[in-house]
Design an enzyme around this catalytic site. Sequence first.
Site, PDB file in Angstrom:
ATOM      1  N   ARG A  56       0.780  -1.194   0.118  1.00 25.86           N
ATOM      2  CA  ARG A  56       0.073   0.150   0.091  1.00 25.86           C
ATOM      3  C   ARG A  56       0.912   1.276   0.053  1.00 25.86           C
ATOM      4  O   ARG A  56       1.919   1.013   0.401  1.00 25.86           O
ATOM      5  CB  ARG A  56      -0.732   0.263   1.344  1.00 25.86           C
TER       6      ARG A  56
ATOM      7  N   VAL B   6       4.932   8.364   0.240  1.00 23.49           N
ATOM      8  CA  VAL B   6       4.731   7.630  -0.962  1.00 23.49           C
ATOM      9  C   VAL B   6       6.148   7.257  -1.466  1.00 23.49           C
ATOM     10  O   VAL B   6       7.140   7.728  -1.050  1.00 23.49           O
ATOM     11  CB  VAL B   6       3.879   8.754  -1.830  1.00 23.49           C
ATOM     12  N   ASN B   7       5.860   6.316  -2.450  1.00 19.45           N
ATOM     13  CA  ASN B   7       6.910   5.543  -3.043  1.00 19.45           C
ATOM     14  C   ASN B   7       7.982   5.239  -2.252  1.00 19.45           C
ATOM     15  O   ASN B   7       9.271   4.899  -2.552  1.00 19.45           O
ATOM     16  CB  ASN B   7       7.679   6.756  -4.072  1.00 19.45           C
ATOM     17  N   ARG B   8       7.575   4.661  -0.979  1.00 15.76           N
ATOM     18  CA  ARG B   8       8.788   4.252  -0.119  1.00 15.76           C
ATOM     19  C   ARG B   8       9.775   5.248   0.545  1.00 15.76           C
ATOM     20  O   ARG B   8      10.808   4.853   0.790  1.00 15.76           O
ATOM     21  CB  ARG B   8       9.183   2.886  -0.651  1.00 15.76           C
ATOM     22  N   LEU B   9       9.690   6.444   0.171  1.00 17.11           N
ATOM     23  CA  LEU B   9      10.616   7.441   0.551  1.00 17.11           C
ATOM     24  C   LEU B   9      10.043   8.174   1.722  1.00 17.11           C
ATOM     25  O   LEU B   9       9.661   9.065   1.994  1.00 17.11           O
ATOM     26  CB  LEU B   9      10.452   8.704  -0.348  1.00 17.11           C
TER      27      LEU B   9
END
Length: 226
Positions: free
Chosen positions: A22, A202-205
Amino acid sequence: MKEYRLRVKEKIMKADLATIRREYTKGGLKRSDLPDNPLVLFAKWLQEAIDAEVNEPTAMLVGTVSPEGKPAIRTVLLKDLHDGKFIFYTNYGSRKGKHLAHNPSISISFVWHELERQIHIEGIAAKVSPQESDEYFRKRPYKSRIGARISPQSEPIESRIQLIRDFVKETTRWIGKEIDRPEYWGGFAVMPVRVEFWQGRVNRLHDRFLYMLQSDGVWKIERLAP
């Protein structure tokens, strides 16, 4: 029964765990958001978790190390934050109690999925005073106090029936009396030396900020790569 187990196993094996993910979109954490002391931010995040009615906001994963050097983890509840220390209570004869008696190094993690936040803490645990343990023990529900007296925590027991029998027997002993705290039950206070705040992005950042306690008592703050 065997056929049912095979079907369950087959169903589990078909699940593609690599596709379960997610995006985290509920917030961010900036360097300018950070106070000098991590306990200030911890208290703020904990209150926000309570206000958001997350499931078990005071639940924390506690990691210890056995005399053989093997790690172990379990969940307990934070019961106080006092003088910069995280306090929880347990049976001193339990597995974690024995580990901490041998090696007081400890790790603590709070995971609040609803807020996409985590806090990871490392520190040193020490027993609180008997007076502090007595004070908290008196605040516990009556049946929880009885349970603390009869449970040989972490040890094998004959059956649940025996546990209930011991509970009933101990209850009759204390009818009309103030229940004494057993000496083998009490609190640990954890003095943190490393605190990491994790906010999903978001974007695993993800945003990760680390506080490290320096020898002069000042906390050094660094941003970590996600």
